[in-house]
Design an enzyme around this catalytic site. Structure first.
Site, PDB file in Angstrom:
ATOM      1  N   SER A   1       1.431  -1.059  -0.223  1.00 32.30           N
ATOM      2  CA  SER A   1       0.146  -0.033   0.283  1.00 32.30           C
ATOM      3  C   SER A   1       1.194   0.988   0.175  1.00 32.30           C
ATOM      4  CB  SER A   1      -1.234  -0.006   1.056  1.00 32.30           C
ATOM      5  OG  SER A   1      -2.067   0.741   1.091  1.00 32.30           O
TER       6      SER A   1
ATOM      7  N   ASP B   1     -10.035  -4.964  -3.743  1.00 31.23           N
ATOM      8  CA  ASP B   1      -9.444  -4.146  -3.369  1.00 31.23           C
ATOM      9  C   ASP B   1     -10.007  -2.992  -3.452  1.00 31.23           C
ATOM     10  OD1 ASP B   1      -7.825  -2.107  -1.926  1.00 31.23           O
ATOM     11  OD2 ASP B   1      -5.876  -3.349  -3.135  1.00 31.23           O
TER      12      ASP B   1
ATOM     13  N   HIS C   1      -7.299  -5.050   0.215  1.00 31.28           N
ATOM     14  CA  HIS C   1      -6.348  -4.172   0.179  1.00 31.28           C
ATOM     15  C   HIS C   1      -6.123  -4.278   1.874  1.00 31.28           C
ATOM     16  CE1 HIS C   1      -4.162  -0.605  -0.377  1.00 31.28           C
ATOM     17  NE2 HIS C   1      -4.105  -0.512   0.411  1.00 31.28           N
TER      18      HIS C   1
END
Lengths: 285, 285
Positions: free
Chosen positions: B149, B226, B262
């Site tokens: 991320s 995600d 995610h």
């Protein structure tokens, strides 16, 4: 559908389902997670997939083992599913606060706990049978049990009380003699009252004396750097001693691991070994 | 010893060190973790163990990847160490609250951030060189970079700016074009001010245009479930488009994974593949 699928999370080659349902035994909504390996989505037959019941530790939830235990790759390798019950009902009631996440998987007999804190019966009579009905490919007649810390206690306790329900039992850093440890038996007192005879009904060091299941090893991993082990709250040596003269004498296989702590670094490090052990008794290898 | 060993945790066959040190660049105490595989304790020679620098995501700390990424078994399999910097200085100052855990690994130029939020320089000029001096078996000249991320953004950003420092780069669900995303560029504005020319100095979609390192693939895993991908905050397609006409054209290898989110379930599921990728460029296989 008696279970709600709150989340469906791809993980390794399978899927982790975050589920909830209303239990007629705890009279509350109960949370749980279920990991289904890739085989679940490929096999057509009913009742093909064995189940490992994994019990979490004090103050944990099903998220701790699903995020940190790394059981998923082995579930896919051997082809078993994993059922992660919660550690207690979760009720927003200040009178019950001390017990949230800390049920010890007991059937409470004392007020105010006895209405909802029926975790032993919940798992045995509600969760396992209903999950088997809802997910018909899961074979709850071919099931093993495993857990960490308070969940390791739970694994030993369920297995020793009802060995006919499980093919094998293992634990990471379990509380093996909680009825004599002040840090743990305060919960027994809370849920079961002051009579120690009641506490003994759930204590692995007592239950092993009347165990009448198969002569099969119980596998335990215990870190020597674990502060609760050092502080004599886990007492695996007591469990070995209690096994003397019983069916399980010589079969309590405790693997002491140098310097390992009371955490998921222990669990993840030796998960491969515990899964191999269960895979054998579940008939997967 | 310029690093304090705050904890030493056995994990898989190696040890995880939780370290802290006072940085002359951030002018604060900095936390980090370092995973040393079993080879570290067996090999006698200096400079034998490659390093993977793993950068954590927004609001994370080094604990998220050490507990949930499952990189340790591969560190032991191939023989590399893993360095996990923190995501920002941790200062108890209400003026800095918004930036704690959210540094984007930038060198801030704006008040009040510019005194302490110098994460780019901290990692490049303080952490890496000092960790190499303190742990002489680590070969910081044979290093790769990876992240999740915001840390995936960091991995791309460091690699594209200084490819001579790293043998390979990979990322899980990285922010690839943060300067155009309101959810991310609000941090750029905070740390770098309003001039978008300053933001571009850290944006992978800009940096790739002037990249002058080796023609080597960058490996990215991206879940199609995600929510930040769906919400167009990650924009890996922009990164592929930006690579057109550059040295890296055709080398941005994005593996889209059906339904993955995610989270660390994505990271742990595909860590084996990213470690294999780095092991190749680190000369371990």
């Amino acid at each position: 559908m008696s279970f709600n699928v709150d989340e469906k999370i791809p993980s390794f080659d399978g899927k982790l389902l975050k589920l909830s349902h209303n239990s007629t035994i705890t009279h509350t909504k109960m949370l749980l997670s279920l990991y289904l390996p890739h085989q679940y989505f490929e096999k057509a037959d009913n009742k093909v997939l064995p189940v490992i019941l994994f019990l979490s530790g004090l103050n944990c939830s099903p998220d701790n083992p699903t995020e940190k235990s790394f059981i998923q790759p082995y579930a896919n390798m051997y082809g078993f599913s994993v059922l992660f019950p919660d550690t207690s009902p979760r009720i927003n009631d200040v009178r019950l606060k001390k017990g949230i996440g800390s049920s010890f998987y007991l059937d409470a007999t004392e007020n105010p706990w006895c209405k909802n804190f029926k975790m032993y019966s919940y798992i045995m009579k509600d969760l396992i049978s209903n999950i088997g009905k809802e997910f018909p490919k899961l074979d709850t007649d071919n099931m093993s049990i495993c857990g960490h810390s308070m969940g390791g206690f739970g694994a030993l306790m369920f297995y020793l009380k009802t060995p006919e329900m499980f093919k094998s039992c293992s634990a990471f850093a379990p509380l093996t003699h909680p009825s004599i440890c002040p840090g743990e038996n305060k919960f027994f007192k809370l849920f079961l009252g002051s009579a120690q005879s009641e506490w003994k009904k759930y204590d692995p060091c007592e239950l092993i004396k009347t165990y009448n299941g198969p002569k099969r090893p119980i596998l335990i991993h215990q870190g020597t750097g674990d502060k609760y082990y050092i502080g004599k709250e886990l007492l695996p040596e007591d469990f070995v001693k209690a096994s003397e003269g019983t069916i399980l004498e010589g079969l309590i296989n405790i693997k002491f691991k140098d310097g390992y702590g009371h955490n998921y670094y222990l669990v993840s490090s030796f998960m491969a070994e515990q899964c191999l052990f269960h895979a054998k008794y579940l008939g997967l290898i």
